[in-house]
Scaffold this motif. Sequence first.
Motif, PDB file in Angstrom:
ATOM      1  N   TRP A  58       0.734  -1.279   0.141  1.00 23.34           N
ATOM      2  CA  TRP A  58      -0.032   0.076  -0.078  1.00 23.34           C
ATOM      3  C   TRP A  58       0.877   1.389   0.018  1.00 23.34           C
ATOM      4  N   LEU A 106      -3.701  -3.923   8.450  1.00 25.27           N
ATOM      5  CA  LEU A 106      -3.187  -4.445   7.253  1.00 25.27           C
ATOM      6  C   LEU A 106      -3.813  -6.002   7.574  1.00 25.27           C
ATOM      7  N   TYR A 107      -4.851  -6.506   6.956  1.00 25.31           N
ATOM      8  CA  TYR A 107      -5.233  -8.038   7.192  1.00 25.31           C
ATOM      9  C   TYR A 107      -4.660  -9.017   6.185  1.00 25.31           C
ATOM     10  N   THR A 125      -6.717 -10.810   3.315  1.00 23.99           N
ATOM     11  CA  THR A 125      -7.349 -10.150   2.289  1.00 23.99           C
ATOM     12  C   THR A 125      -6.549  -9.134   1.749  1.00 23.99           C
ATOM     13  N   ALA A 159      -6.598  -6.204   2.925  1.00 26.56           N
ATOM     14  CA  ALA A 159      -7.210  -5.092   3.029  1.00 26.56           C
ATOM     15  C   ALA A 159      -6.766  -4.187   4.182  1.00 26.56           C
ATOM     16  N   LEU A 160      -6.783  -2.499   3.913  1.00 30.46           N
ATOM     17  CA  LEU A 160      -6.110  -1.608   4.912  1.00 30.46           C
ATOM     18  C   LEU A 160      -7.107  -0.909   5.400  1.00 30.46           C
ATOM     19  N   THR A 161      -7.103  -0.791   6.929  1.00 26.96           N
ATOM     20  CA  THR A 161      -7.933  -0.142   7.462  1.00 26.96           C
ATOM     21  C   THR A 161      -7.056   1.182   8.313  1.00 26.96           C
ATOM     22  N   TYR A 196      -3.148   0.160  -4.013  1.00 25.47           N
ATOM     23  CA  TYR A 196      -3.092  -0.941  -3.585  1.00 25.47           C
ATOM     24  C   TYR A 196      -2.221  -1.805  -4.741  1.00 25.47           C
ATOM     25  N   SER A 252      -1.276  -5.966  -5.605  1.00 24.76           N
ATOM     26  CA  SER A 252      -0.908  -7.176  -5.421  1.00 24.76           C
ATOM     27  C   SER A 252       0.113  -7.802  -6.128  1.00 24.76           C
TER      28      SER A 252
END
Length: 217
Positions: free
Chosen positions: A8, A41-42, A45, A47-49, A63, A65
Amino acid sequence: MSNTQVVWTFGAKNPNARIANLKEREVTTDYDERFKNRLMLYSQTGALTITQLRASDSGVYMYQSIGANIISRQFYLTVYSPLHSLSISVNQCLINRSCSSLTLECFVENSRDLTLSWYRGRDILKKTSSPDLSTKLSLALEIDSKDGGGYSCVAENPVEEKVVRLHAKDTCQDRETSSWCKAEIMVRLVFLAVFGLALIVLVVDYIRLRRCSRLGS
């Protein structure tokens, strides 16, 4: 996602600063002090919070990958500060016009994309905005006190709105409760009293001079 790396990045306009990384299920989120202890950061998945959002978090997030293929996505985030309370002040009451004109001024702390407006009913009368977020935003409006209420000052941004209304009791229409109108009446009474006293003195002096001139002849 065990064989995939997730990266990210963030920037106000270009996402060129790394803020989080996931590689071989190991998460790293301490790249940037601005986001210290606020990123999650999960690993399942990618996913970023972001917690405890701030206005400075506004910008572009990317993002990526990276595995057999490279997948990139960009996200645009705008964070607005909560609006501060509005206030209205009466700047002047024109004595020489029987308190018929009032100049009102509305104040609010400035913030991103904030617009300050005066309305009467649903009709917009004036509006202003400023890119300088370090100063207060203000907007003046001259009204006829006989109009009474119906005026409102509105501060708004794309996600929030605050309103403060001017009531009839806040204008010179209500002379029993309006402090500035009472002050005007008091000034007028004092002026009339002083003027009357000066007129009496002039009349007495005139009569005295007439008598003196007669005695002298």
